[in-house]
Design a protein around this motif. Structure first.
Motif, PDB file in Angstrom:
ATOM      1  N   ASP A  57      -5.609   5.244  -1.504  1.00 49.13           N
ATOM      2  CA  ASP A  57      -5.422   4.788  -0.130  1.00 49.13           C
ATOM      3  C   ASP A  57      -5.951   3.370   0.059  1.00 49.13           C
ATOM      4  O   ASP A  57      -5.478   2.626   0.914  1.00 49.13           O
ATOM      5  N   ASP A  58      -6.964   2.995  -0.712  1.00 53.08           N
ATOM      6  CA  ASP A  58      -7.611   1.694  -0.546  1.00 53.08           C
ATOM      7  C   ASP A  58      -7.169   0.660  -1.578  1.00 53.08           C
ATOM      8  O   ASP A  58      -7.736  -0.428  -1.645  1.00 53.08           O
ATOM      9  N   GLU A  87      -4.922  -0.351   7.586  1.00 52.08           N
ATOM     10  CA  GLU A  87      -6.042   0.392   8.156  1.00 52.08           C
ATOM     11  C   GLU A  87      -5.708   0.913   9.541  1.00 52.08           C
ATOM     12  O   GLU A  87      -6.073   2.035   9.902  1.00 52.08           O
ATOM     13  N   LYS A 115      -3.865  -5.828   5.038  1.00 53.52           N
ATOM     14  CA  LYS A 115      -4.944  -4.844   5.007  1.00 53.52           C
ATOM     15  C   LYS A 115      -5.208  -4.299   6.403  1.00 53.52           C
ATOM     16  O   LYS A 115      -5.441  -3.101   6.593  1.00 53.52           O
ATOM     17  N   TYR A 142       0.850  -1.191   0.000  1.00 56.75           N
ATOM     18  CA  TYR A 142       0.000   0.000   0.000  1.00 56.75           C
ATOM     19  C   TYR A 142       0.888   1.244   0.000  1.00 56.75           C
ATOM     20  O   TYR A 142       2.000   1.232   0.531  1.00 56.75           O
TER      21      TYR A 142
END
Length: 261
Positions: free
Chosen positions: A35-36, A61, A57, A26
């Motif tokens: 961002d996702d 987050e 993930k 990421y």
């Protein structure tokens, strides 16, 4: 193993549930749709050009939530567009959460041409890690007892930041007393008279007092914002933000650091 079992196993492996689940990468949070996005190889984000970091993930987050500093931009009617727009670009690309606060929620006019609707007024604005003030009719806020009272009541603020004559607002709240500061080149004498307990410098892009950062006028706000990003997120992050913005005028450490923090 029958055909159906083979099919299910292949699907699970493709989805990442097998023993050799694909690594994910990421970019650092930058308030953009990327961002996702999870990438399957190291390198640079194809959207924001930030370096990709190997993370799950859940880690991504958690990091995004932890590192998302909140920045309150106080804007007044008549605010100078580039005073706040430049730092806005810097902070959002660095992954900070920026929101707009004003005396009330009435629509503002920046330089009489740009319409802005504040997110909050001073009665309901959430707590912020950084509070920023900008030039362009800054006297309206500096001489408003309600605004100064609101500013004085803010707690747990990590940094106060001003661009141009936004320094007068910090000065009226007593936040510049005993500090070395700067402002718009045509307002140096005025700020010195307004805050005699401060030392007001000319010919400097920004002055960092640890908790309080003041900058010279207009474009200098970009330099000060990049300096604050470097201070909080590291030099590499600031350099990447400057490169993404194609702001090739930035020279790290061009301002003055009066006090480390």
């Amino acid at each position: 193993m029958n055909t159906f079992s083979l099919y299910v196993t292949a699907c699970l492996l493709f989805m990442g549930f097998g023993a050799h689940a694909q690594d994910t990468y990421y970019c650092l949070p930058c308030n953009n749709p990327c961002d996702d996005i999870a990438f399957n190889a190291p390198g640079k984000c194809t959207h924001c050009n930030m370096e990709l970091v190997k993370q799950t993930k859940e880690e991504h987050e958690r990091l995004a939530k932890k590192d998302r500093l909140k920045v309150a931009f106080y804007l007044q009617n008549g605010v100078e567009v580039l005073d706040f727009a430049g730092p806005l670009e810097v902070f959002t690309y660095a992954g900070f959460e920026v929101f707009i606060v004003s005396k009330d929620k009435n629509q503002l006019f920046a330089q009489g041409v740009l319409r802005i609707t504040p997110d909050y007024d001073i009665t309901n604005a959430p707590a912020a890690d950084i509070i920023a003030f900008f030039g362009g009719n800054a006297g309206k806020a500096a001489n408003d007892p309600d605004v100064i009272s609101w500013l004085k009541k803010q707690t747990n603020v990590q940094h106060y930041f001003s661009v141009c004559t936004g320094a007068f607002i910090l000065g009226k709240a007593g936040l510049l007393d005993g500090l070395t500061v700067t402002t718009f080149h045509e307002s140096i004498e005025g700020l010195q008279a307004a805050v005699p307990q401060a030392k007001v410098l000319s010919n400097v892009r920004y002055v960092d007092n640890g908790r309080v950062i003041t900058t010279a006028g207009i474009s200098a706000g970009i330099d000060g914002a990049l300096h604050l990003v470097a201070k909080l997120r590291g030099d590499e992050m600031a350099k990447k933000v400057a490169a993404y913005m194609e702001y090739d005028k930035w020279v790290p450490d061009q301002g003055m650091v009066a006090k480390q923090q």
